[in-house]
Design an enzyme around this catalytic site. Structure first.
Site, PDB file in Angstrom:
ATOM      1  N   ILE A   1       0.173  -6.604   4.919  1.00 36.50           N
ATOM      2  CA  ILE A   1      -0.731  -7.730   4.643  1.00 36.50           C
ATOM      3  C   ILE A   1      -0.536  -8.354   3.272  1.00 36.50           C
ATOM      4  O   ILE A   1      -1.110  -9.394   2.982  1.00 36.50           O
ATOM      5  CB  ILE A   1      -2.220  -7.306   4.793  1.00 36.50           C
ATOM      6  CG1 ILE A   1      -2.498  -6.024   4.000  1.00 36.50           C
ATOM      7  CG2 ILE A   1      -2.582  -7.132   6.256  1.00 36.50           C
ATOM      8  CD1 ILE A   1      -3.945  -5.573   4.063  1.00 36.50           C
ATOM      9  N   GLY A   2       0.254  -7.743   2.457  1.00 37.32           N
ATOM     10  CA  GLY A   2       0.451  -8.351   1.145  1.00 37.32           C
ATOM     11  C   GLY A   2       1.732  -7.854   0.519  1.00 37.32           C
ATOM     12  O   GLY A   2       2.118  -6.696   0.693  1.00 37.32           O
ATOM     13  N   GLU A   3       2.394  -8.748  -0.163  1.00 41.66           N
ATOM     14  CA  GLU A   3       3.593  -8.357  -0.885  1.00 41.66           C
ATOM     15  C   GLU A   3       3.544  -9.086  -2.204  1.00 41.66           C
ATOM     16  O   GLU A   3       3.699 -10.299  -2.247  1.00 41.66           O
ATOM     17  CB  GLU A   3       4.816  -8.789  -0.083  1.00 41.66           C
ATOM     18  CG  GLU A   3       5.808  -7.689   0.101  1.00 41.66           C
ATOM     19  CD  GLU A   3       7.081  -8.196   0.749  1.00 41.66           C
ATOM     20  OE1 GLU A   3       8.114  -7.595   0.489  1.00 41.66           O
ATOM     21  OE2 GLU A   3       7.036  -9.185   1.487  1.00 41.66           O
ATOM     22  N   GLY A   4       3.228  -8.351  -3.243  1.00 38.46           N
ATOM     23  CA  GLY A   4       3.069  -8.996  -4.538  1.00 38.46           C
ATOM     24  C   GLY A   4       4.186  -8.624  -5.483  1.00 38.46           C
ATOM     25  O   GLY A   4       5.233  -8.132  -5.070  1.00 38.46           O
ATOM     26  N   THR A   5       3.924  -8.883  -6.764  1.00 41.80           N
ATOM     27  CA  THR A   5       4.896  -8.579  -7.800  1.00 41.80           C
ATOM     28  C   THR A   5       4.942  -7.080  -8.059  1.00 41.80           C
ATOM     29  O   THR A   5       5.955  -6.556  -8.487  1.00 41.80           O
ATOM     30  CB  THR A   5       4.465  -9.249  -9.125  1.00 41.80           C
ATOM     31  OG1 THR A   5       3.580 -10.335  -8.810  1.00 41.80           O
ATOM     32  CG2 THR A   5       5.651  -9.771  -9.884  1.00 41.80           C
TER      33      THR A   5
ATOM     34  N   SER B   1       3.336  -4.588  -5.843  1.00 39.76           N
ATOM     35  CA  SER B   1       3.059  -3.674  -4.738  1.00 39.76           C
ATOM     36  C   SER B   1       3.262  -4.328  -3.382  1.00 39.76           C
ATOM     37  O   SER B   1       3.397  -5.548  -3.282  1.00 39.76           O
ATOM     38  CB  SER B   1       1.610  -3.201  -4.828  1.00 39.76           C
ATOM     39  OG  SER B   1       0.745  -4.254  -4.433  1.00 39.76           O
TER      40      SER B   1
ATOM     41  N   VAL C   1       1.205  -4.125   0.362  1.00 41.83           N
ATOM     42  CA  VAL C   1      -0.056  -3.623   0.904  1.00 41.83           C
ATOM     43  C   VAL C   1      -0.004  -3.657   2.435  1.00 41.83           C
ATOM     44  O   VAL C   1       0.451  -4.633   3.028  1.00 41.83           O
ATOM     45  CB  VAL C   1      -1.255  -4.457   0.380  1.00 41.83           C
ATOM     46  CG1 VAL C   1      -2.570  -3.929   0.941  1.00 41.83           C
ATOM     47  CG2 VAL C   1      -1.297  -4.436  -1.143  1.00 41.83           C
TER      48      VAL C   1
ATOM     49  N   LYS D   1      -2.151   0.480  -0.607  1.00 44.37           N
ATOM     50  CA  LYS D   1      -1.400  -0.250  -1.632  1.00 44.37           C
ATOM     51  C   LYS D   1      -0.284   0.639  -2.150  1.00 44.37           C
ATOM     52  O   LYS D   1      -0.531   1.634  -2.822  1.00 44.37           O
ATOM     53  CB  LYS D   1      -2.343  -0.681  -2.767  1.00 44.37           C
ATOM     54  CG  LYS D   1      -1.631  -1.421  -3.896  1.00 44.37           C
ATOM     55  CD  LYS D   1      -2.608  -2.083  -4.861  1.00 44.37           C
ATOM     56  CE  LYS D   1      -1.883  -2.725  -6.031  1.00 44.37           C
ATOM     57  NZ  LYS D   1      -2.724  -3.621  -6.817  1.00 44.37           N
TER      58      LYS D   1
ATOM     59  N   ASP E   1      -6.364 -10.864 -14.406  1.00 44.99           N
ATOM     60  CA  ASP E   1      -5.586 -11.581 -13.387  1.00 44.99           C
ATOM     61  C   ASP E   1      -6.485 -12.158 -12.299  1.00 44.99           C
ATOM     62  O   ASP E   1      -6.201 -12.024 -11.101  1.00 44.99           O
ATOM     63  CB  ASP E   1      -4.526 -10.632 -12.799  1.00 44.99           C
ATOM     64  CG  ASP E   1      -3.371 -11.387 -12.144  1.00 44.99           C
ATOM     65  OD1 ASP E   1      -3.247 -12.608 -12.369  1.00 44.99           O
ATOM     66  OD2 ASP E   1      -2.602 -10.766 -11.389  1.00 44.99           O
TER      67      ASP E   1
HETATM   68  P1  ADP Z   1      -0.514  -6.877  -6.236  1.00 45.19           P
HETATM   69  O1  ADP Z   1      -0.676  -6.119  -7.496  1.00 45.19           O
HETATM   70  O2  ADP Z   1       0.805  -6.634  -5.588  1.00 45.19           O
HETATM   71  O3  ADP Z   1      -0.848  -8.330  -6.367  1.00 45.19           O
HETATM   72  P2  ADP Z   1      -3.063  -6.602  -4.789  1.00 45.19           P
HETATM   73  O4  ADP Z   1      -3.962  -5.443  -5.046  1.00 45.19           O
HETATM   74  O5  ADP Z   1      -3.459  -7.909  -5.363  1.00 45.19           O
HETATM   75  O6  ADP Z   1      -1.571  -6.195  -5.224  1.00 45.19           O
HETATM   76  O7  ADP Z   1      -2.887  -6.772  -3.223  1.00 45.19           O
HETATM   77  C1  ADP Z   1      -1.984  -7.733  -2.703  1.00 45.19           C
HETATM   78  C2  ADP Z   1      -2.581  -8.417  -1.495  1.00 45.19           C
HETATM   79  O8  ADP Z   1      -2.863  -7.449  -0.469  1.00 45.19           O
HETATM   80  C3  ADP Z   1      -3.913  -9.122  -1.741  1.00 45.19           C
HETATM   81  O9  ADP Z   1      -3.734 -10.421  -2.223  1.00 45.19           O
HETATM   82  C4  ADP Z   1      -4.516  -9.120  -0.337  1.00 45.19           C
HETATM   83  O10 ADP Z   1      -3.977 -10.158   0.449  1.00 45.19           O
HETATM   84  C5  ADP Z   1      -4.055  -7.792   0.230  1.00 45.19           C
HETATM   85  N1  ADP Z   1      -5.081  -6.749   0.004  1.00 45.19           N
HETATM   86  C6  ADP Z   1      -5.198  -5.960  -1.080  1.00 45.19           C
HETATM   87  N2  ADP Z   1      -6.262  -5.133  -0.976  1.00 45.19           N
HETATM   88  C7  ADP Z   1      -6.847  -5.402   0.209  1.00 45.19           C
HETATM   89  C8  ADP Z   1      -8.002  -4.891   0.909  1.00 45.19           C
HETATM   90  N3  ADP Z   1      -8.752  -3.918   0.401  1.00 45.19           N
HETATM   91  N4  ADP Z   1      -8.318  -5.431   2.105  1.00 45.19           N
HETATM   92  C9  ADP Z   1      -7.552  -6.410   2.634  1.00 45.19           C
HETATM   93  N5  ADP Z   1      -6.465  -6.925   2.046  1.00 45.19           N
HETATM   94  C10 ADP Z   1      -6.097  -6.443   0.840  1.00 45.19           C
HETATM   95 MG    MG Z   2      -2.630  -9.334  -6.667  1.00 46.77          MG
END
Ligand code: ADP
Ligand code: MG
Length: 401
Positions: free
Chosen positions: A29-33, A35, A37, A83, A170
């Site tokens: 559901i997520g791919e950031g800088t 991590s 997720v 994560k 952030d």
């Molecule tokens: P990063 O440090 O890689 O930005 P985040 O903690 O912001 O990591 O998580 C990246 C993305 O994953 C978020 O923008 C969101 O879309 C999804 N995500 C993170 N935590 C949750 C959660 N508890 N429930 C649903 N989606 C989540």
């Molecule tokens: Mg983030």
């Protein structure tokens, strides 16, 4: 789900010992800088007695139970967000994120850390999965009333974070997961967060105004300018970094482009929780202008110039001086006094027409929102409102009552 994602999930399941015994991965559901997720189902869910708070913790995947007495827990959720913190992150950074989340476990609207696991160099944090909507799907259609509910939720989270003396650093839409139907959001991603005062060094902005002026007068650069002026010479051109005599400044500039407060751009060494309030102001600007991202600078200098275009040369010079920096520019696009928000917002929403198609004014509700935004986007951090003042501002006071 596309093949790459399935492959990635399979690789993760194979590399992280025993994870499949506890969690069933559902999607990425997520791919950031920092991590990746995943959404997952907790396979032990049916074993929990969620009717009361659990106080014993037998969390360790590999069978070691911890003897530490844990604080009362929330009922365990069935769906979790896993994560997976990139192994390139320093151990200290990972520890910092987990420790801050532990401190914030009681904080309203902050996504609580359920637990964390490590296998070899890989650390994963387990959070309750929070159903939310992508910001891009709603920011253009939000009414002022919907914005109020959004910001009340965000500032409730921020007030509790700031009360713990933690700066998030952030704040931006992807780190505040919001559900318009539940009218609630949760703050995530404490990967850049820090305790207020970390790496604190004295900055001119911490001084009383008379001292501040004296300090600036005595700085090498300012005094050379003054000498040049007194001798009737033209101002020396700004020097290039290789012959600049001034000592370079180091300050935490972590955060996201377009959301950084002016004092972050100006490398203030005494940054406070107020930098988060600025970022909230930028989110509100996005809603009101219906533009995302509103600022899209390539670097900090660019970001500073974008602010100059709006706030004008005069106010930005003052803002720079606050932190002991002298600003010079000959860019023709930067005017002396900048532009007012009303004009900018009308222009962004195509209502500045002189032909009568737009009424050329913001309505009373919008003006209240702009006043709130102005208090968030105050250039001087000492004058900017804090999270509790934000919650008391007419824009938010009384929301939901
Ligand atoms: P990063 O440090 O890689 O930005 P985040 O903690 O912001 O990591 O998580 C990246 C993305 O994953 C978020 O923008 C969101 O879309 C999804 N995500 C993170 N935590 C949750 C959660 N508890 N429930 C649903 N989606 C989540
Ligand atoms: Mg983030």
């Amino acid at each position: 789900i596309d093949h790459d994602v399935l492959d990635d999930m399979e690789r993760f399941e194979q590399s992280f010992k025993n994870i499949t015994q506890r969690y069933r991965l559902i999607n990425r559901i997520g791919e950031g800088t920092f991590s990746t997720v995943y959404k997952a189902e907790d396979l032990l869910y049916d074993h929990y007695d969620n009717s009361w708070d659990l106080d014993d913790d037998k969390e360790n995947i590999n069978g070691n139970s911890s003897n530490h007495k844990q604080p009362p827990r929330q009922p365990k959720p069935k769906y979790v967000a896993i994560k997976k913190i990139y192994v390139t992150s320093s151990p200290l950074r990972i520890l910092n994120e987990l420790e801050l989340l532990k401190d914030l476990r009681e904080a309203p609207n902050v996504c609580p850390l359920i637990t964390a696991f490590r296998h070899q160099d890989q650390v994963i944090a387990i959070l309750p999965y929070f159903q939310h909507k992508d910001f891009r799907e709603y920011y253009r259609d939000f009414t002022i009333s919907e914005m109020k509910v959004y910001f009340q939720s965000l500032f409730l989270a921020l007030r509790s974070v700031h009360d713990c003396d933690i700066v998030h650093r952030d704040i931006k839409p992807t780190n505040f997961l919001y559900s318009p139907t539940q009218q609630r959001g949760v703050l995530v991603d404490f990967g850049l967060a820090e305790r207020e005062g970390t790496d604190y060094h004295h900055c001119a902005c911490c001084m009383e105004p008379p001292d501040r002026n004296r300090k600036i007068q005595s700085s090498v650069y300012a005094s050379s300018l003054a000498a040049a002026r007194a001798a009737g010479q033209p101002m020396p051109p700004p020097s290039y970094p290789n012959n600049d005599q001034r000592s370079s400044r180091r300050a935490n500039r972590a955060g996201t482009r377009g959301f950084r407060a002016p004092e972050v751009l100006l490398k203030c060494t005494a940054q406070t929780t107020r930098i988060d309030v600025w970022s909230c102001g930028i989110i509100l600007l996005t809603f009101l202008s219906r533009r995302f991202p509103f600022f899209h600078s390539a670097d900090d200098i660019d970001a500073f110039i974008e602010l100059c275009c709006i706030f004008g040369k005069k106010r930005m010079k003052d803002a720079a001086l606050l932190h002991g920096q002298v600003m010079q520019t000959n860019l023709p696009t930067i005017s002396e006094n900048g532009h007012g928000w009303e004009k900018i917002l009308l222009w962004c929403t195509n209502r500045n027409k002189k032909d009568g198609s737009g009424d050329g004014r913001l309505n009373a509700e919008e003006r209240e929102a702009v006043d709130f935004m102005n208090r968030c986007l105050e250039l001087d951090p000492a004058k900017r409102m804090d999270a509790s003042q934000a919650l008391e501002h007419p824009f938010l006071a009384g929301v939901g009552t």
